[in-house]
Enzyme design. Structure first.
Site, mmCIF file in Angstrom:
data_model
loop_
_atom_site.group_PDB
_atom_site.id
_atom_site.type_symbol
_atom_site.label_atom_id
_atom_site.label_comp_id
_atom_site.label_asym_id
_atom_site.label_seq_id
_atom_site.Cartn_x
_atom_site.Cartn_y
_atom_site.Cartn_z
ATOM 1 N N CYS A 209 62.015 -17.567 43.992
ATOM 2 C CA CYS A 209 62.236 -16.561 42.954
ATOM 3 C C CYS A 209 60.898 -15.917 42.639
ATOM 4 C CB CYS A 209 62.849 -17.169 41.704
ATOM 5 S SG CYS A 209 63.132 -15.947 40.400
ATOM 6 N N CYS B 186 64.883 -8.650 40.770
ATOM 7 C CA CYS B 186 64.884 -9.807 41.669
ATOM 8 C C CYS B 186 63.717 -9.649 42.631
ATOM 9 C CB CYS B 186 66.201 -9.911 42.425
ATOM 10 S SG CYS B 186 66.252 -11.280 43.612
#
Length: 283
Positions: A76, A222
């Site tokens: 992430c 993201c």
């Protein structure tokens, strides 16, 4: 901190938000159901991912990433920037390494305060994505029609620590991502499920991106998807290895460098600190 509560930090990178627990001293861990409870936006703290910091023999720390459904993610980018920023503020310094399931990610703080993360090299072979069968990841044999009647087809598949399917479209904001995202995420072609991106290339240095994240749904930003779209657009010859990627929460500066690694630069922000009441599932 009492025996019944656990301190946390709430942070975000371009609106992609995280609840961060520090387990480096005692190995604190959340069971999947407990992580899902923390992430719940009505009955918990609310976040896109739950992050737990743990000791690492290979880096300055290990970062465990849990989705709102309790499943684990391999990478992430936005959370990596947040954790690096948190540690830089607490301990000083401008460089560190963070270990994830996808490997060790070097991080540095830029002069303007933004954080750059080396997200590593993309995986591009069909088995590495993974896909259910052999095919060219630059032009995946996949077509889907949404309930509203629009069609998405021929994505580029990229693994940046988690699997991504990038669809290039004429207008990213016109796509009903809430409808089509879960259909693609759970398609049998993607045995480990997949993150779904719709990307509109404005010019050779600017991309508009919207993302349905595996296990989380639509998010404001993201980081690994920004990496994936940079790789996908470069492979397609649409950009020249670098671009500013505009998501709902803001912009990231992206570069697929000469050594094959993808560099991501963007902000990270502290929202608040708090304590979570442990109801079981944390140890």
């Amino acid at each position: 901190m009492s025996a019944q509560t656990r301190n946390f930090v709430k942070m975000h990178g371009l609106g992609n938000d995280f609840v961060i627990f520090d387990g480096r001293r005692d190995g604190f861990a959340l069971e999947p159901a407990a992580a899902a409870a923390v992430a719940d936006r009505h009955f918990g703290v609310g976040c896109d991912q739950v992050i737990t910091l743990l000791p690492s023999a290979r880096a300055d720390l290990y970062m465990r990433i849990q989705n709102p459904d309790g499943s684990e993610a391999g990478a992430c980018g936005n959370a990596t920037r947040c954790v690096a920023n948190l540690i830089f503020d607490a301990d000083g310094g401008e460089r560190m390494t963070i270990e994830t399931k996808n490997g060790v990610l070097p991080c540095r703080r830029e002069a303007d305060g933004r954080i750059t993360v080396d997200m590593g090299a993309p995986k591009l072979e069909w088995r590495e994505i993974p896909l259910a069968r052999a095919m060219d990841t630059l032009d995946v044999e996949f077509t889907i029609q949404s309930p509203a009647g629009f069609t998405l087809a021929a994505p580029v598949a990229v693994n940046m620590g988690n699997p991504h399917a990038v669809f290039f479209v004429a207008n990213a904001d016109a796509i009903d991502l809430a409808a089509v995202g879960p259909m693609i995420e759970h398609d049998p072609l993607f045995p480990e499920r997949v993150n779904v991106s719709v990307a509109e290339v404005k010019n050779r240095e600017l991309i508009r991106l919207r993302v349905w994240e595996r296990g989380a749904g639509i998010t404001l930003a993201c980081g690994s998807a920004a990496c994936a779209v940079t790789v996908a657009a470069t492979r397609r010859g649409i950009i020249d290895g670098h671009a500013t990627v505009i998501m709902d929460g803001g912009a990231l500066d992206m570069r697929w460098a000469e050594d094959g690694h993808v560099l991501m630069t963007g902000p990270a922000a502290l929202s608040f600190r708090g304590a979570w009441a442990l109801h079981g599932g944390g140890r």
